[in-house]
Every structure is written in C-alpha cells, then in structure tokens.
Design a protein around this motif. Sequence first.
Motif, PDB file in Angstrom:
ATOM      1  N   SER A  34     -37.648  60.625  15.651  1.00 28.51           N
ATOM      2  CA  SER A  34     -37.926  62.134  16.465  1.00 28.51           C
ATOM      3  C   SER A  34     -39.769  61.506  15.203  1.00 28.51           C
ATOM      4  CB  SER A  34     -37.422  63.027  14.770  1.00 28.51           C
ATOM      5  OG  SER A  34     -36.395  63.013  15.891  1.00 28.51           O
ATOM      6  N   ILE A  38     -42.736  62.375  18.101  1.00 29.64           N
ATOM      7  CA  ILE A  38     -43.847  63.779  18.451  1.00 29.64           C
ATOM      8  C   ILE A  38     -45.667  62.857  17.956  1.00 29.64           C
ATOM      9  CG2 ILE A  38     -44.594  65.646  16.705  1.00 29.64           C
ATOM     10  CD1 ILE A  38     -41.787  65.793  16.093  1.00 29.64           C
ATOM     11  N   CYS A  68     -44.137  70.028  12.678  1.00 27.24           N
ATOM     12  CA  CYS A  68     -43.373  69.081  12.925  1.00 27.24           C
ATOM     13  C   CYS A  68     -43.061  68.462  12.267  1.00 27.24           C
ATOM     14  CB  CYS A  68     -42.443  69.218  14.783  1.00 27.24           C
ATOM     15  SG  CYS A  68     -42.820  71.123  15.820  1.00 27.24           S
TER      16      CYS A  68
END
Length: 204
Positions: A34, A38, A68
């Motif tokens: 992730s 990102i 994030c």
Amino acid sequence: LHRRGFWLPEHVPSLKSRSMIYAALSGLVAALISLTTIFRISISKYGFLSHESSDGVKQFLPVALMTCGWAALLYAFLFFQSSCTFYTYQKYKKEAKKKDGDSKAPSFRQVKYEGKGSKLNLCANRTVGNYLEQTPAFLLAIWMCAIFVDVETAILYGWLWILFRAIYPIVFYIGGLFLFVSTIPAYFCVWYMLWRVVAVAAAT
C-alpha cells in the motif's frame, strides 16, 4: 472468565501460533504494498519536486496522499511488531520443549508486555514507539507547511521523512551510531518545515 484468565492475550496464540505469524506477516506485506502504491501514485500524478497547482482544496491532494503513506507505514510497523512477538513466543516455546528439566517458556503476555522478548522484539517495539512519538510534530509540520508555505516543500520533506523513518528498524537492529542515519535526517525534515512556517509568519 476473568478469574480463569481467558481475557489474557497469552491464551490466544497458544492455539495457532504459526497462523498468527503468517497473518501478521501478511498484514506487513499488504501495508508495504500500500505504501509503495501510494508513493507511485503521488510521484507519477503530482511529481516530487513540483506539481501543477490546483484551485481550492484539491491543491492539497499530494499532502493528503502523503498522509495516507504515513498511515500505511504505521500499519507496516504495527504488523512487524506483531509478527516479531508471535515469532519470539513460538521460538521460546520450541526451545523450552527441547531443554531437559522444568524449564518453562515465557508466556505470550510476558513476551509482549513484560520485556521477556528478544532483541528483535525490542527493535519492533522501539520502531513503533519512536514512530508514534515523532508523528504529531510531523503531521503538524507537513500540513502547516503546505498551507502557509507551499505544497512542494511539504511533499519533498514529507516523503523524505517517511523514507528515513522506514529504515529505522534496520539501523536500530544494527545498533550504534547507525541509528542516527534514520533519526537525525528525519528531525531535520520536520524542523526545516516548521522554520519555513515561522519565517512566513515573521515576514507577514
């Protein structure tokens, strides 16, 4: 249930310790994927040193993406901490079975909460602890810098901070002065953004 100790976490991993390790490692891999995704979206869409300015709130989307990324790294560290705990607990159980006599392995609670873990546990615990200790200043710095200075500066020094924090468990485990390779540059990133905000306020 409380008197019998079923609420204690030491009774949970004794059922499927290996499954717990795999579950934690799966979470670690997912969090790292992730974070990488990102970062790639942020760089490919908005650039690293510059980006096309948007109107209104959308101009802060690169900083939101970076936030994030910060969250993804946090969860990577948390899953790393869990996997280290389950691994060490399982390792101590196996070692206790091989030894003769009445040797008893530390309980899961002792490994996780009472300092009975290994150097790997200490590394994982300090990685999470240090990350959380530095997080408030980091988040304040990147958002104040993006709002009052410029988004480009926040993007550059924010991602650099995440990079230097990402190597913290490696340099901590190595030990010695190697730890400063992670911490000092990260401190500089935060303080540079804060001083840019102070400079803008002083010049206004």
